[in-house]
Design a protein around this motif. Structure first.
Motif, PDB file in Angstrom:
ATOM      1  N   SER A 125      22.682  49.350  38.288  1.00  0.00           N
ATOM      2  CA  SER A 125      21.285  49.074  38.601  1.00  0.00           C
ATOM      3  C   SER A 125      21.057  47.575  38.408  1.00  0.00           C
ATOM      4  O   SER A 125      21.857  46.907  37.761  1.00  0.00           O
ATOM      5  CB  SER A 125      20.371  49.911  37.723  1.00  0.00           C
ATOM      6  N   PRO A 126      19.954  47.044  38.973  1.00  0.00           N
ATOM      7  CA  PRO A 126      19.743  45.595  38.913  1.00  0.00           C
ATOM      8  C   PRO A 126      19.830  45.042  37.491  1.00  0.00           C
ATOM      9  O   PRO A 126      20.330  43.935  37.283  1.00  0.00           O
ATOM     10  CB  PRO A 126      18.338  45.415  39.480  1.00  0.00           C
ATOM     11  N   GLU A 127      19.382  45.832  36.506  1.00  0.00           N
ATOM     12  CA  GLU A 127      19.430  45.324  35.117  1.00  0.00           C
ATOM     13  C   GLU A 127      20.859  45.063  34.661  1.00  0.00           C
ATOM     14  O   GLU A 127      21.075  44.323  33.712  1.00  0.00           O
ATOM     15  CB  GLU A 127      18.806  46.317  34.121  1.00  0.00           C
ATOM     16  N   ASP A 128      21.837  45.716  35.315  1.00  0.00           N
ATOM     17  CA  ASP A 128      23.233  45.520  34.914  1.00  0.00           C
ATOM     18  C   ASP A 128      23.831  44.237  35.490  1.00  0.00           C
ATOM     19  O   ASP A 128      24.967  43.895  35.185  1.00  0.00           O
ATOM     20  CB  ASP A 128      24.099  46.691  35.414  1.00  0.00           C
ATOM     21  N   ALA A 129      23.097  43.555  36.366  1.00  0.00           N
ATOM     22  CA  ALA A 129      23.660  42.356  36.993  1.00  0.00           C
ATOM     23  C   ALA A 129      23.871  41.275  35.933  1.00  0.00           C
ATOM     24  O   ALA A 129      23.314  41.332  34.841  1.00  0.00           O
ATOM     25  CB  ALA A 129      22.715  41.862  38.081  1.00  0.00           C
ATOM     26  N   ASP A 130      24.698  40.293  36.277  1.00  0.00           N
ATOM     27  CA  ASP A 130      25.023  39.238  35.313  1.00  0.00           C
ATOM     28  C   ASP A 130      23.848  38.291  35.092  1.00  0.00           C
ATOM     29  O   ASP A 130      22.899  38.259  35.880  1.00  0.00           O
ATOM     30  CB  ASP A 130      26.236  38.456  35.813  1.00  0.00           C
ATOM     31  N   THR A 131      23.972  37.519  34.012  1.00  0.00           N
ATOM     32  CA  THR A 131      22.911  36.587  33.662  1.00  0.00           C
ATOM     33  C   THR A 131      23.407  35.152  33.821  1.00  0.00           C
ATOM     34  O   THR A 131      24.595  34.913  33.975  1.00  0.00           O
ATOM     35  CB  THR A 131      22.503  36.752  32.184  1.00  0.00           C
ATOM     36  N   ILE A 132      22.501  34.239  33.707  1.00  0.00           N
ATOM     37  CA  ILE A 132      22.839  32.816  33.826  1.00  0.00           C
ATOM     38  C   ILE A 132      23.790  32.393  32.702  1.00  0.00           C
ATOM     39  O   ILE A 132      24.599  31.489  32.866  1.00  0.00           O
ATOM     40  CB  ILE A 132      21.542  31.957  33.871  1.00  0.00           C
ATOM     41  N   GLU A 133      23.739  33.108  31.569  1.00  0.00           N
ATOM     42  CA  GLU A 133      24.676  32.791  30.463  1.00  0.00           C
ATOM     43  C   GLU A 133      26.120  32.987  30.905  1.00  0.00           C
ATOM     44  O   GLU A 133      26.983  32.189  30.621  1.00  0.00           O
ATOM     45  CB  GLU A 133      24.437  33.700  29.248  1.00  0.00           C
ATOM     46  N   ARG A 134      26.334  34.096  31.611  1.00  0.00           N
ATOM     47  CA  ARG A 134      27.687  34.392  32.112  1.00  0.00           C
ATOM     48  C   ARG A 134      28.115  33.291  33.094  1.00  0.00           C
ATOM     49  O   ARG A 134      29.257  32.852  33.093  1.00  0.00           O
ATOM     50  CB  ARG A 134      27.653  35.766  32.790  1.00  0.00           C
ATOM     51  N   VAL A 135      27.168  32.837  33.910  1.00  0.00           N
ATOM     52  CA  VAL A 135      27.466  31.768  34.861  1.00  0.00           C
ATOM     53  C   VAL A 135      27.876  30.507  34.108  1.00  0.00           C
ATOM     54  O   VAL A 135      28.875  29.867  34.437  1.00  0.00           O
ATOM     55  CB  VAL A 135      26.231  31.491  35.757  1.00  0.00           C
ATOM     56  N   ARG A 136      27.120  30.190  33.055  1.00  0.00           N
ATOM     57  CA  ARG A 136      27.428  28.984  32.271  1.00  0.00           C
ATOM     58  C   ARG A 136      28.803  29.103  31.615  1.00  0.00           C
ATOM     59  O   ARG A 136      29.549  28.145  31.532  1.00  0.00           O
ATOM     60  CB  ARG A 136      26.357  28.757  31.204  1.00  0.00           C
ATOM     61  N   GLU A 137      29.100  30.338  31.158  1.00  0.00           N
ATOM     62  CA  GLU A 137      30.383  30.585  30.498  1.00  0.00           C
ATOM     63  C   GLU A 137      31.534  30.316  31.486  1.00  0.00           C
ATOM     64  O   GLU A 137      32.506  29.655  31.147  1.00  0.00           O
ATOM     65  CB  GLU A 137      30.391  32.058  30.099  1.00  0.00           C
ATOM     66  N   ILE A 138      31.383  30.817  32.706  1.00  0.00           N
ATOM     67  CA  ILE A 138      32.437  30.612  33.712  1.00  0.00           C
ATOM     68  C   ILE A 138      32.580  29.126  33.999  1.00  0.00           C
ATOM     69  O   ILE A 138      33.672  28.583  34.098  1.00  0.00           O
ATOM     70  CB  ILE A 138      32.124  31.382  35.021  1.00  0.00           C
ATOM     71  N   TRP A 139      31.433  28.451  34.088  1.00  0.00           N
ATOM     72  CA  TRP A 139      31.422  27.025  34.357  1.00  0.00           C
ATOM     73  C   TRP A 139      32.180  26.278  33.256  1.00  0.00           C
ATOM     74  O   TRP A 139      33.037  25.429  33.528  1.00  0.00           O
ATOM     75  CB  TRP A 139      29.967  26.546  34.456  1.00  0.00           C
TER      76      TRP A 139
END
Ligand code: AMP
Length: 600
Positions: free
Chosen positions: A577-591
């Motif tokens: 469900s949409p709530e399970d989508a990733d967050t900006i924190e995960r994006v920063r972590e990958i970065w």
């Protein structure tokens, strides 16, 4: 409801978690028990408790039209307001008229939600929604619409509601969390807390529990850095399923806690033969069986998590057959009736990797090592009696079970093999062989960890194929070009911002989906458009995609501040469900990890 709505406004106005908890706590104190219980459910963004199957089934398009009609604003004006606010609830709060005879209680709203859920057909549902919104003040309507669309967007996770309950009724937080986990009902949890009866909360079979979640890792070294005793399993590319089994009755639940038993009619028969009542956790996978059904009845040895060699595991895996691509399983999803042809051509297996409950006892708090032992015993040591009265076949784990209603369909319950690895090189090796078996990668699990429903921690780790993938939510779509000219095939997608109250766009990709999927999605998007801008449609943020990419850049092209390089849509994630989508924190972590790898 006015107090409820004002509470939500106050919660949204602060980013401090403690303040949010104390605002909700003050609100609970001002409520009678019934009101607090219903409010707790609403505060977790749901019209009904998590375990209930009931859904409202009110489309965004209908809501959009009702808001436009009641406010006497044109759809264009509503579009402008939506673009400014990005949330239909907020728009409703802005545009709906104030009258003197408005005002509803939380209890009245819950009753109305139940009537809407019970009503059949869009027309009769719309009448009830219109009626409800007419009698609500604009501020109440704002939150009614938000609950109908399934998201309050005030930065209040269910875990904070649990904290508020603990604080208000003076109970230790773990007791509240446990009751909520067992009941899947934050309202009932509130009631028990208020009545000092939390210890009476019991697990109820056939009410799904939350699923334990995994954190991604970027390298084999990281995979072995958090704990020393690791169990390694293949990461199967299927759908997660929790099986509840009691006295021959079987139900399967998806990650979103929806019942999916009907889509897999071959599994209940095989599971019904378990010797004890149980709740199992595993993955349903499209499966290629090793030989013609009926010819090969393999009795396989268990691979114990204690074994320190991987060879026996490898052998075990080959004997069982192998996973087929997710696209094959996809044909089976969401079906109420599965044809015999489909059962024959796309058989599935249930790869079981955990046990949460056995024979009257919850085993969540035991270590994975112990749970694995229980599971091994349940699935292999005991002889499994198949509940087929006509043939009374006796089966063993790893054998091919045959469902009585579809005798030609193999349905196997397979204990997911467990490997061990102590060094990154071994992990790397296992990763390569998992992929050669057609699996997505590896799961690395701490053998000393308990099963923590609904939590994403570092006790379960996942190692996947791509540099990285993100689960994103589609926010807008455009028509394609060339052969995709009449279909919506270009998707703009987003991740959640820090407070999970807003989606921030991160990219745009041409669909990597099949023509049939694009056709189906086009229809869905047209039905769920909230703002038609001609070439571009802003859609309800409900569809989750998994996108893979090779690189990430900082960019002001999208409001997340990042952009993805070579994004590819790996697949639709209808299981999320949409709530399970990733967050900006995960994006920063990958970065950050990408920078580290590049030696920056
Ligand atoms: P993801 O969906 O990428 O977040 O990865 C987590 C998912 O992997 C779980 O929710 C399961 O559906 C799936 N999975 C596949 N194999 C396993 C396994 N052996 N153990 C746990 N989860 C698994």
């Amino acid at each position: 409801m006015q107090r409820f709505a004002k509470t939500c406004e106050a919660v949204a106005a602060t980013t401090k978690k403690l303040e949010k908890v104390s605002i909700v706590g003050d609100y609970f104190k001002s409520c009678v028990i019934d009101e607090a219980a219903i409010s707790a459910v609403f505060l977790s963004g749901r019209p009904f408790p998590a375990w209930e199957e009931t859904t409202l089934q009110v489309g965004g398009r209908s809501l959009w039209q009702i808001v436009s009609e009641l406010s006497q604003k044109s759809e264009g004006e509503i579009s402008t307001a939506y673009r400014r606010r990005g949330d239909l609830g907020a728009v409703a709060g802005d545009v709906l008229p104030q009258r003197t005879d408005q005002n509803l209680t939380v209890l009245e709203i819950e009753r109305a939600f139940r009537q809407i859920a019970a009503a059949r057909g869009t027309g009769s549902k719309d009448v009830l929604v219109r009626e409800l919104l007419t009698h609500a003040t604009p501020l109440e309507a704002k939150y009614i619409v938000k609950i109908i669309t399934g998201d309050l967007r005030i930065g209040l996770k269910e875990s904070l509601v649990e904290e508020a309950i603990a604080k208000t009724y003076a109970h230790p937080l773990p007791e509240v969390q446990r009751a909520n986990m067992l009941l899947g009902d934050i309202g009932e949890t509130t009631r028990l807390a208020a009545e000092n009866k939390l210890s009476e909360a019991r697990m109820r079979l056939f009410h799904p529990l939350g699923f334990m979640l995994a954190s991604p890792i970027e390298s084999p070294e990281e995979g072995l850095s958090y704990f020393t005793d690791a169990a390694i399993e293949d990461k199967y590319d299927g759908i997660r399923a929790q099986a509840h089994v009691s006295s021959g009755e079987v139900k399967l639940f998806s990650r979103t806690r929806d019942e999916i038993t009907e889509s897999f009619p071959e599994l209940p028969g095989a599971l019904a033969g378990l010797p004890h009542d149980a709740i199992l956790d595993g993955e349903i996978v499209a499966w290629e069986y090793p030989a013609k059904p009926g010819d090969t009845r393999q009795i396989v040895d268990q691979v114990s998590p204690h074994a320190d060699k991987t060879e026996s595991g490898e052998q075990h895996v080959t004997n069982l057959g192998r996973a087929r691509p997710f696209t094959i399983l996809q044909q089976r999803l969401g079906r109420k009736r599965v044809s015999d042809k489909m059962l024959r051509e796309s058989p599935v297996a249930y790869l079981v990797f955990d046990v949460l409950y056995l024979n009257g006892e919850l085993v969540l708090d035991r270590s994975l090592l112990e749970r694995a032992r229980i599971l091994d015993e349940l699935l292999s040591a005991e002889r499994v009696r198949h509940e087929d009265t006509r043939t009374q076949r006796t089966l063993k784990q790893g054998t091919l079970a045959f469902d009585s209603d579809a005798p030609t369909t193999p349905a196997s319950i397979i204990r997911a093999p467990v490997f061990r690895a102590a060094f990154p090189e071994q992990l790397e090796e296992l990763f390569v062989s998992a992929q050669s078996r057609g699996n997505e990668g590896l799961m690395i699990k701490d053998l000393n960890s308990a099963y923590t429903p609904g939590k994403r921690g570092k006790s379960w780790l996942k190692m996947k194929r791509e540099l990285a993938t993100l689960d994103v939510v589609v926010t807008a779509v455009e028509y394609g070009h060339g052969k995709r000219i009449g279909v919506l095939s270009d998707y703009t997608y987003a991740v959640w911002d820090t407070n999970k109250d807003r989606l921030v766009n991160i990219g745009k990709a041409y669909s990597g989906l099949t023509d049939a999927e694009i056709a189906e999605m086009t229809k869905w998007f047209l039905d769920h458009t909230v703002d038609d801008q001609g070439f571009r449609l802003v859609v309800e943020p409900k569809i989750v995609l998994e996108v893979a990419f090779n690189n990430m850049m900082k960019s002001d092209r999208h409001d997340s501040g990042y952009a993805l390089r070579f994004p590819r849509i790996v697949r639709l994630r209808s299981d999320k469900s949409p709530e399970d989508a990733d967050t900006i924190e995960r994006v920063r972590e990958i970065w950050t990890n990408q920078g580290k790898r590049a030696g920056l």
